[in-house]
Design an enzyme around this catalytic site. Structure first.
Site, PDB file in Angstrom:
ATOM      1  N   ASP A 272       0.844  -1.194   0.000  1.00 61.57           N
ATOM      2  CA  ASP A 272       0.000   0.000   0.000  1.00 61.57           C
ATOM      3  C   ASP A 272       0.879   1.243   0.000  1.00 61.57           C
ATOM      4  O   ASP A 272       1.982   1.217  -0.555  1.00 61.57           O
ATOM      5  CB  ASP A 272      -0.932  -0.019   1.219  1.00 61.57           C
ATOM      6  N   HIS A 306      -3.344   5.832   3.723  1.00 59.57           N
ATOM      7  CA  HIS A 306      -4.217   4.724   3.338  1.00 59.57           C
ATOM      8  C   HIS A 306      -3.698   3.388   3.875  1.00 59.57           C
ATOM      9  O   HIS A 306      -4.455   2.594   4.450  1.00 59.57           O
ATOM     10  CB  HIS A 306      -4.322   4.682   1.810  1.00 59.57           C
ATOM     11  N   SER A 501     -11.444  -1.401  -0.454  1.00 57.26           N
ATOM     12  CA  SER A 501     -10.121  -1.475   0.175  1.00 57.26           C
ATOM     13  C   SER A 501     -10.246  -1.859   1.641  1.00 57.26           C
ATOM     14  O   SER A 501      -9.481  -2.679   2.161  1.00 57.26           O
ATOM     15  CB  SER A 501      -9.399  -0.131   0.067  1.00 57.26           C
TER      16      SER A 501
END
Length: 678
Positions: A272, A306, A501
């Site tokens: 990520d 994120h 996600s």
């Protein structure tokens, strides 16, 4: 002239001179600084593959700074750059428009935005009724971009044919270096990708055509952008349900904890934007075992925010919130494999490189699960997809791969890669409405389903709306969405995000729980357990699914999966043969077959149809076999004893990732500011 008159004239001249002297400017601090007018930021959307008579829904993004003022009005226009026919737009001035195509082929559309003074544009390729000639080595979407701008340097992955005898050990590195040399001769090399016998770099149309003529080249892919995918707006205004901190209970993970299973000893690789050392991951002991970077320059642990949010969903222990906000496997370990840049996007090649690093280091850190909470525009089929090949190799090497389906719903055929791959566990999202009850849950409007190969995707769903997890103060997401900060009862701050996600992190955490309970499970058995023990939901929601496959097999039930594993085999079973396996008789991606040719060479040849195409397959040997698409279709892949093949003939993570600095390459315009779901 008398003296008095002279003095009078002199005085008049002095006054006149003073009047002509410009007044002193006010202090600089009092002058307002001019605000420069910047061109709009434009993204025309992800490439699409459609089949007539359907049309393509265009969902562009255009952001402006509001200048000049007046007029300060942003206008947008869709137009056609190339294609075999004339495209008609339902509303060429609207960002969300519909394009209708008269014939098959590849079309390139242009989205232009103007603030009245400055303009910017972006292109998108739409493939209609895709057909790939047997001898065509260039991705049709890449071919369209080449035709639209022949001189542009385009990001590519050059994938090589399988090596021929005699194998020079390790053959995968040799092929990767050959691909790198081709890019050096006809473009700009970036890095070897020995995992898939290829290399990444940049080339223009002439260079791509030249490389495709080399007999050792198998295929040239577009090195597409990966990242969180922008979704369509909800069909109706979604009610602002409370932030969901109950998702571990919704999937019954809390019942697993009561059995003493919390993911201890199992490591999940988070590919990520990075993982920050949040107290929920490093106290009372540091469970971030390693951190590597395959994206742009990293000045902080997670500049985007994120990846840390995903890591918290997987393995946050609630340390800072006194247990109020906890992940699914609160004692699992994580490794931080950064593949997304500061803007929120990366490339397929950086993901492939990250997977290669995980394979090389899986034993050192006991990595059992790979979490991929992002996606890229899917190619025509998973069979020609380099990311599908990479995840399948990881899968066969014993790593469970969990991937997001994407945020392109409610339309079908919108699952992104690598979620399109039939082997991986593909996760869609539900809206749990912030309640423990599952009867009011809904399939999230943005949850993607369906693929070009008509594979039933996603495999299952998990909570994915307004999930509360770790916050990275000052990160890009934290700065863009200050309203999404969530304050715990003890005053500590967390963050909420929405998307498949987040749902992917939930399932990765459940896989870690399952592997702690039964460490000897294979990836196929983990998938069979998670997909085969789901629970129903939404009985009272009144929702009608867009398709019977849109929600997969149902809502994740971690408790049922863990206990199904316990019932079928004791935890000390060396080979839990009593458990069912998923993915039986599936045909793998082309890149997988080519890359593993040296590994499989010499093993027994078992065929699905002994007389397919009039060929007596049983008479073929490795020396007489033409290892191509027909053979891959007919080969009985489930007959391979993967634990006993010659894996030591392949070298992982052995080619330097420094041919070209990534921070010198311009990334695509997909950015965190398009991640607007809530």
């Amino acid at each position: 002239m008398n003296r008095r008159r002279l003095l009078g004239i002199s005085g008049m001249l002095v006054v006149l001179a003073l009047a002509l002297v410009p007044a002193a400017p006010p202090a600089l601090a009092q002058l307002p600084l001019p605000v420069p007018n910047l061109p709009p930021v434009v993204h025309a959307g992800a490439p699409q593959v459609i089949t007539l008579p359907s049309s393509a829904n265009l969902t562009g993004v255009a952001i402006d700074d509001g200048l000049p003022n007046p007029p300060g009005v942003l206008t947008t226009t869709w137009s056609q750059v190339s294609g075999p026919g004339t495209v008609s737009f339902s509303n060429p001035s609207a960002l969300n428009s519909t394009a209708t195509f008269p014939a098959s082929g590849v079309y390139v559309l242009l989205l232009t935005a103007s603030d009245g003074l400055l303009a910017a544009s972006d292109t998108v390729a739409i493939t209609v009724n895709p057909q790939l000639a047997a001898d065509d080595k260039i991705d049709p979407a890449l071919r369209a971009l080449m035709q639209a701008n022949p001189l542009a340097l385009l990001p590519v992955i050059v994938e090589m044919q399988q090596p021929s005898l005699p194998f020079v050990s390790p053959p995968n590195i040799g092929r990767a270096l050959e691909a790198l040399d081709l890019l050096r001769a006809f473009g700009i090399p970036v890095a070897a990708l020995s995992l898939i016998d290829g290399a990444a770099g940049f080339a223009n149309a002439a260079g791509i055509d030249a490389m495709s003529l080399a007999p050792t080249v198998a295929f040239i892919h577009s090195d597409a952008t990966v990242g969180p995918r922008r979704s369509a707006d909800p069909p109706a205004v979604a009610p602002p349900d409370q932030a969901s901190a109950v998702y571990p209970s919704v999937v019954n993970a809390d019942q697993v904890w009561q059995q003493g299973i919390d993911g201890s000893g199992v490591t999940v690789a988070i590919l990520d934007s990075g993982v920050a050392p949040d107290l929920d991951l490093v106290e009372p002991s540091n469970r971030i075992l390693a951190s590597v970077n395959f994206a742009d320059q990293r000045l902080t642990s997670d500049p985007g925010g994120h990846g840390t949010h995903i890591a918290g969903i997987v393995a946050g222990n609630g340390n800072r919130s006194d247990g109020e906000f906890t992940g699914i496997a609160p004692q699992a370990n994580v490794v931080d494999v950064r593949v997304l840049g500061s803007s929120g996007s990366g490339r397929i090649s950086s993901v492939v490189r990250g997977i290669e690093w995980v394979l090389a280091n899986r034993a050192a850190y006991n990595i059992r699960v790979i979490n991929l909470s992002f996606g890229a525009p899917p190619p025509l089929s998973y069979r020609i997809d380099p990311m599908s090949a990479a995840v399948e190799i990881a899968w066969r090497r014993g790593l469970v791969v969990v991937a997001a389906s994407g945020n392109g719903g409610p339309q079908g055929g919108t699952v992104v890669t690598p979620g399109i791959d039939p082997y991986v566990i593909t996760v869609g999202a539900t809206d749990d409405r912030g309640t423990l009850s599952r009867s009011d849950d809904m399939l999230a409007w943005f949850s993607s389903w369906g693929s070009a190969d008509s594979n039933a995707k996603p495999d299952l769903v998990a909570p994915g709306r307004r999930l509360v997890s770790l916050r990275v103060p000052g990160s890009t997401l934290d700065t863009l969405f200050p309203d999404r900060m969530v304050v715990a009862h003890n005053g500590s701050t967390y963050f909420r995000l929405t998307g498949t996600s987040m749902a992917t992190g939930v399932v990765s955490g459940a896989a870690a729980l399952l592997l702690e309970r039964q460490p000897n499970l294979t990836p196929d058995q983990v998938k069979a357990l998670l997909v085969g023990t789901t629970q129903p939901y939404g009985q009272d929601s009144g929702q009608t699914f867009p398709d019977s496959t849109a929600g997969g097999s149902g809502l994740l039930d971690a408790y049922a999966a863990v206990n199904a594993a316990a019932a079928a085999a004791p935890s000390n079973a060396l080979v839990p043969s009593g458990l069912a396996c998923a993915n039986r008789a599936l045909r793998p991606a082309d890149g997988f077959a080519r890359a593993l040719f040296p590994v499989l060479y010499g093993s027994p040849l078992n065929w699905k149809d002994p007389t397919l195409g009039g060929i007596l397959w049983q008479l073929l040997t490795w020396d007489t076999l033409d290892w191509n698409s027909v053979a891959w279709d007919n080969f009985a892949w489930e007959s391979v004893a993967w634990d006993s093949v010659a894996w030591d003939s392949v070298a992982w993570d052995s080619v330097a990732w420094d041919s070209v600095a990534w921070d010198s390459i311009a990334w695509d315009s997909i950015a965190w500011d398009s991640f607007t779901l809530d």
